[in-house]
Design a protein around this motif. Structure first.
Motif, short mmCIF file in Angstrom:
data_model
loop_
_atom_site.label_atom_id
_atom_site.label_comp_id
_atom_site.label_asym_id
_atom_site.label_seq_id
_atom_site.Cartn_x
_atom_site.Cartn_y
_atom_site.Cartn_z
N UNK A 190 52.16 9.59 14.30
CA UNK A 190 50.77 9.88 14.01
C UNK A 190 50.71 10.51 12.62
N UNK A 191 49.74 10.08 11.85
CA UNK A 191 49.63 10.60 10.49
C UNK A 191 48.99 12.00 10.49
N UNK A 192 49.21 12.76 9.43
CA UNK A 192 48.70 14.14 9.38
C UNK A 192 47.18 14.23 9.44
N UNK A 193 46.47 13.24 8.92
CA UNK A 193 45.01 13.27 8.97
C UNK A 193 44.52 13.17 10.41
N UNK A 194 45.13 12.31 11.21
CA UNK A 194 44.74 12.17 12.61
C UNK A 194 45.06 13.44 13.39
N UNK A 195 46.20 14.04 13.11
CA UNK A 195 46.57 15.28 13.79
C UNK A 195 45.61 16.41 13.42
N UNK A 196 45.24 16.50 12.16
CA UNK A 196 44.29 17.52 11.73
C UNK A 196 42.93 17.31 12.40
N UNK A 197 42.50 16.06 12.51
CA UNK A 197 41.23 15.74 13.16
C UNK A 197 41.28 16.13 14.63
N UNK A 198 42.38 15.82 15.29
CA UNK A 198 42.52 16.18 16.70
C UNK A 198 42.49 17.69 16.90
N UNK A 199 43.19 18.42 16.05
CA UNK A 199 43.19 19.88 16.17
C UNK A 199 41.82 20.46 15.90
N UNK A 200 41.06 19.83 15.01
CA UNK A 200 39.68 20.28 14.75
C UNK A 200 38.79 20.01 15.95
N UNK A 201 39.02 18.92 16.66
CA UNK A 201 38.22 18.57 17.83
C UNK A 201 38.59 19.39 19.06
N UNK A 202 39.90 19.66 19.23
CA UNK A 202 40.40 20.24 20.47
C UNK A 202 40.82 21.69 20.37
N UNK A 203 40.88 22.22 19.17
CA UNK A 203 41.29 23.60 18.98
C UNK A 203 42.71 23.70 18.46
N UNK A 204 42.99 24.72 17.66
CA UNK A 204 44.29 24.83 17.02
C UNK A 204 45.43 25.22 17.96
N UNK A 205 45.12 25.67 19.18
CA UNK A 205 46.18 26.05 20.11
C UNK A 205 46.68 24.88 20.95
N UNK A 206 46.10 23.70 20.76
CA UNK A 206 46.54 22.51 21.49
C UNK A 206 47.93 22.11 21.01
N UNK A 207 48.80 21.74 21.93
CA UNK A 207 50.17 21.37 21.61
C UNK A 207 50.22 20.09 20.78
N UNK A 208 50.83 20.17 19.62
CA UNK A 208 50.93 18.98 18.76
C UNK A 208 51.90 17.96 19.35
#
Length: 109
Positions: free
Chosen positions: A1-19
């Protein structure tokens, strides 16, 4: 997964979500939007599995209906939002038209 998608997911789900969990889901589902919808659906199901409101007279009152409403609004908003790596929201990828040439089985005279 690219960093942009991961950043988007963390923005949607919260920064404490397990990467690691998000990466595994992305490998299985294919798009970041599908991952976000799956995680939010699980959170919604967890809220519905427990009582939404608990009242002990004079001691405590817990009301999680606002949390449920917020998650349902977030799910609805994701259905209308484009993910960073997938098809646009509302795109119907299940129906595709393909064109192929029709050839004769044998030569005619």
């Amino acid at each position: 997964m690219d960093p942009a998608a991961l950043a988007w997911l963390l923005a949607q789900l919260g920064p404490t979500t397990s990467t690691d969990d998000l990466t595994a889901r992305h490998d299985r589902l294919g798009t970041a939007r599908a991952v976000a919808l799956e995680v939010l659906a699980e959170r919604r199901a967890a809220l519905l599995a427990e009582p939404l409101r608990l009242v002990v007279d004079g001691v405590v009152t817990m009301d999680r209906t606002g949390n449920l409403t917020g998650i349902e609004r977030q799910i609805a908003a994701l259905h209308d939002t484009d993910g960073p790596d997938g098809a646009p929201a509302g795109a119907d990828t299940a129906h595709q038209i393909e064109a192929v040439p029709i050839l004769a089985a044998r030569r005619t005279r």
